[in-house]
Design a protein around this motif. Structure first.
Motif, short mmCIF file in Angstrom:
data_model
loop_
_atom_site.label_atom_id
_atom_site.label_comp_id
_atom_site.label_asym_id
_atom_site.label_seq_id
_atom_site.Cartn_x
_atom_site.Cartn_y
_atom_site.Cartn_z
N GLU A 167 1.64 7.76 7.85
CA GLU A 167 0.72 6.66 8.15
C GLU A 167 1.45 5.32 8.07
O GLU A 167 1.21 4.43 8.88
N TYR A 168 2.36 5.20 7.12
CA TYR A 168 3.16 3.98 6.97
C TYR A 168 3.99 3.72 8.22
O TYR A 168 4.01 2.61 8.75
N MET A 169 4.65 4.74 8.72
CA MET A 169 5.47 4.59 9.92
C MET A 169 4.61 4.26 11.15
O MET A 169 5.01 3.44 11.98
N LEU A 172 1.75 2.62 11.17
CA LEU A 172 1.33 1.22 11.06
C LEU A 172 2.47 0.26 11.33
O LEU A 172 2.28 -0.78 11.97
N LYS A 173 3.66 0.57 10.86
CA LYS A 173 4.83 -0.28 11.12
C LYS A 173 5.15 -0.32 12.61
O LYS A 173 5.50 -1.39 13.14
N ASN A 174 5.01 0.80 13.29
CA ASN A 174 5.29 0.83 14.72
C ASN A 174 4.26 0.03 15.52
O ASN A 174 4.58 -0.54 16.54
N ILE A 175 3.03 0.01 15.04
CA ILE A 175 1.99 -0.77 15.72
C ILE A 175 2.30 -2.25 15.64
O ILE A 175 2.13 -2.98 16.61
N LEU A 176 2.78 -2.69 14.48
CA LEU A 176 3.10 -4.11 14.32
C LEU A 176 4.40 -4.43 14.99
O LEU A 176 4.66 -5.47 15.45
N ARG A 198 0.83 -1.21 0.00
CA ARG A 198 0.00 0.00 0.00
C ARG A 198 0.87 1.26 0.00
O ARG A 198 0.54 2.24 -0.66
N TYR A 199 1.99 1.23 0.73
CA TYR A 199 2.89 2.39 0.74
C TYR A 199 3.57 2.56 -0.62
O TYR A 199 3.68 3.67 -1.13
N ALA A 200 4.01 1.44 -1.18
CA ALA A 200 4.71 1.50 -2.47
C ALA A 200 3.78 1.99 -3.59
O ALA A 200 4.24 2.68 -4.51
N SER A 201 2.51 1.67 -3.50
CA SER A 201 1.58 2.11 -4.55
C SER A 201 1.06 3.52 -4.31
O SER A 201 0.33 4.05 -5.14
N GLY A 202 1.43 4.12 -3.20
CA GLY A 202 1.04 5.49 -2.92
C GLY A 202 -0.34 5.64 -2.28
O GLY A 202 -0.88 6.74 -2.24
N LYS A 203 -0.89 4.56 -1.78
CA LYS A 203 -2.22 4.62 -1.17
C LYS A 203 -2.20 5.19 0.25
O LYS A 203 -3.21 5.68 0.72
#
Length: 62
Positions: free
Chosen positions: A54-56, A58-62, A44-49
């Motif tokens: 927001e990417y960071m 979500l990564k921190n949550i996981l 989703r980050y690579a496709s620009g969605k």
């Protein structure tokens, strides 16, 4: 009486090694689900969605 039966079954599974097999299978399934979620976030980050912020998050949550 029911509790005694559960304890006996648990002890049997522990002695035969089946209990460790069951718990490791569940842990592997959890790890697989987590890696799949990470892949979805990366795509989703690579496709620009989603944005970088927001990417960071979500990564921190996981």
């Amino acid at each position: 009486m029911f509790l005694l039966l559960i304890l006996a079954i648990g002890f049997y599974l522990y002695k035969t090694g089946d209990l460790q097999k069951l718990t490791s299978n569940r842990q592997n399934q959890y790890r697989h689900d987590l890696s799949a979620a990470r892949r979805v976030i990366d795509v989703r980050y690579a496709s620009g969605k989603i944005s970088a912020e927001e990417y960071m998050n979500l990564k921190n949550i996981l």
